[in-house]
Design a protein around this motif. Structure first.
Motif, PDB file in Angstrom:
ATOM      1  N   MET A 107      63.132  48.793 -26.391  1.00  0.00           N
ATOM      2  CA  MET A 107      61.773  48.425 -26.773  1.00  0.00           C
ATOM      3  C   MET A 107      61.741  46.933 -27.065  1.00  0.00           C
ATOM      4  O   MET A 107      62.565  46.411 -27.806  1.00  0.00           O
ATOM      5  CB  MET A 107      61.361  49.236 -28.002  1.00  0.00           C
ATOM      6  N   THR A 108      60.763  46.272 -26.491  1.00  0.00           N
ATOM      7  CA  THR A 108      60.663  44.830 -26.685  1.00  0.00           C
ATOM      8  C   THR A 108      60.141  44.514 -28.084  1.00  0.00           C
ATOM      9  O   THR A 108      59.540  45.359 -28.744  1.00  0.00           O
ATOM     10  CB  THR A 108      59.707  44.194 -25.656  1.00  0.00           C
ATOM     11  N   ARG A 109      60.403  43.298 -28.486  1.00  0.00           N
ATOM     12  CA  ARG A 109      59.936  42.848 -29.810  1.00  0.00           C
ATOM     13  C   ARG A 109      58.414  42.935 -29.888  1.00  0.00           C
ATOM     14  O   ARG A 109      57.855  43.351 -30.909  1.00  0.00           O
ATOM     15  CB  ARG A 109      60.421  41.418 -30.041  1.00  0.00           C
ATOM     16  N   ARG A 110      57.743  42.547 -28.808  1.00  0.00           N
ATOM     17  CA  ARG A 110      56.281  42.601 -28.746  1.00  0.00           C
ATOM     18  C   ARG A 110      55.777  44.023 -28.981  1.00  0.00           C
ATOM     19  O   ARG A 110      54.851  44.243 -29.757  1.00  0.00           O
ATOM     20  CB  ARG A 110      55.810  42.089 -27.383  1.00  0.00           C
ATOM     21  N   ASN A 111      56.409  45.005 -28.322  1.00  0.00           N
ATOM     22  CA  ASN A 111      55.987  46.397 -28.468  1.00  0.00           C
ATOM     23  C   ASN A 111      56.244  46.921 -29.876  1.00  0.00           C
ATOM     24  O   ASN A 111      55.456  47.707 -30.401  1.00  0.00           O
ATOM     25  CB  ASN A 111      56.680  47.279 -27.441  1.00  0.00           C
ATOM     26  N   LYS A 112      57.348  46.483 -30.491  1.00  0.00           N
ATOM     27  CA  LYS A 112      57.626  46.885 -31.874  1.00  0.00           C
ATOM     28  C   LYS A 112      56.551  46.356 -32.816  1.00  0.00           C
ATOM     29  O   LYS A 112      56.097  47.062 -33.719  1.00  0.00           O
ATOM     30  CB  LYS A 112      58.992  46.364 -32.326  1.00  0.00           C
ATOM     31  N   ILE A 113      56.161  45.118 -32.603  1.00  0.00           N
ATOM     32  CA  ILE A 113      55.117  44.515 -33.445  1.00  0.00           C
ATOM     33  C   ILE A 113      53.804  45.257 -33.265  1.00  0.00           C
ATOM     34  O   ILE A 113      53.123  45.598 -34.242  1.00  0.00           O
ATOM     35  CB  ILE A 113      54.973  43.006 -33.149  1.00  0.00           C
ATOM     36  N   ILE A 114      53.433  45.523 -32.013  1.00  0.00           N
ATOM     37  CA  ILE A 114      52.190  46.270 -31.740  1.00  0.00           C
ATOM     38  C   ILE A 114      52.250  47.629 -32.420  1.00  0.00           C
ATOM     39  O   ILE A 114      51.293  48.056 -33.070  1.00  0.00           O
ATOM     40  CB  ILE A 114      51.960  46.413 -30.220  1.00  0.00           C
ATOM     41  N   TYR A 115      53.387  48.315 -32.263  1.00  0.00           N
ATOM     42  CA  TYR A 115      53.540  49.643 -32.863  1.00  0.00           C
ATOM     43  C   TYR A 115      53.360  49.587 -34.379  1.00  0.00           C
ATOM     44  O   TYR A 115      52.582  50.363 -34.946  1.00  0.00           O
ATOM     45  CB  TYR A 115      54.910  50.247 -32.523  1.00  0.00           C
ATOM     46  N   ILE A 154      50.673  50.804 -39.279  1.00  0.00           N
ATOM     47  CA  ILE A 154      50.345  50.462 -40.669  1.00  0.00           C
ATOM     48  C   ILE A 154      48.843  50.541 -40.899  1.00  0.00           C
ATOM     49  O   ILE A 154      48.379  51.125 -41.883  1.00  0.00           O
ATOM     50  CB  ILE A 154      50.930  49.084 -41.051  1.00  0.00           C
ATOM     51  N   TRP A 155      48.052  49.971 -39.985  1.00  0.00           N
ATOM     52  CA  TRP A 155      46.595  50.027 -40.138  1.00  0.00           C
ATOM     53  C   TRP A 155      46.071  51.459 -40.024  1.00  0.00           C
ATOM     54  O   TRP A 155      45.173  51.870 -40.769  1.00  0.00           O
ATOM     55  CB  TRP A 155      45.900  49.107 -39.137  1.00  0.00           C
ATOM     56  N   LEU A 156      46.647  52.229 -39.097  1.00  0.00           N
ATOM     57  CA  LEU A 156      46.279  53.640 -38.972  1.00  0.00           C
ATOM     58  C   LEU A 156      46.592  54.378 -40.272  1.00  0.00           C
ATOM     59  O   LEU A 156      45.759  55.127 -40.792  1.00  0.00           O
ATOM     60  CB  LEU A 156      47.034  54.279 -37.802  1.00  0.00           C
TER      61      LEU A 156
END
Length: 127
Positions: free
Chosen positions: A1-9, A14-16
């Motif tokens: 998993m890319t760093r970008r995808n981890k951040i998006i996740y 967290i917001w969810l």
């Protein structure tokens, strides 16, 4: 998993989680505005407690490590809850502003589910 995808996740998750916990608590304590909303939508008041408990348990399931099948059920519950809220508002011809909260939580549900790490997914059998 890319760093970008981890951040998006994690941002989406967290917001969810914050959204589900805040609405769950409001429903659990039966805030007057929430009772009025459920009455307007035609739901029995005891439904507030049911939704609140499942939302709070769903947040726990999504955030704790492991238990990927339980996470799938939690995401499904969030999907049904938020899509049901959207359709309930549409059925009552409510204003577009009333669709914002459930639509945002539905989008966050999808984004969190889609970008979840491999260890949070159920395994599939390849043929």
């Amino acid at each position: 998993m890319t760093r970008r995808n981890k951040i998006i996740y994690w941002v989406a998750t967290i917001w969810l989680s914050l959204g589900m916990v805040s609405t769950g608590v409001v429903q659990l304590i039966k805030l007057k505005e929430e009772v009025d909303l459920f009455t307007h939508l035609g739901y029995p008041i005891y439904f507030l407690t049911i939704l609140a408990v499942w939302k709070l348990l769903g947040v726990v399931a999504v955030l704790i490590p492991k238990f990927p099948l339980l996470k799938e059920w939690a995401y499904a519950g969030f999907f049904f809850s938020m899509s049901g809220a959207i359709f309930s508002h549409l059925a009552m011809n409510d204003a577009a502003k009333d669709l914002f909260g459930p639509s945002l939580l539905l989008l966050l549900t999808f984004v969190s589910w889609y970008f979840r790490p491999a260890d949070r997914k159920t395994t599939t059998v390849n043929n």
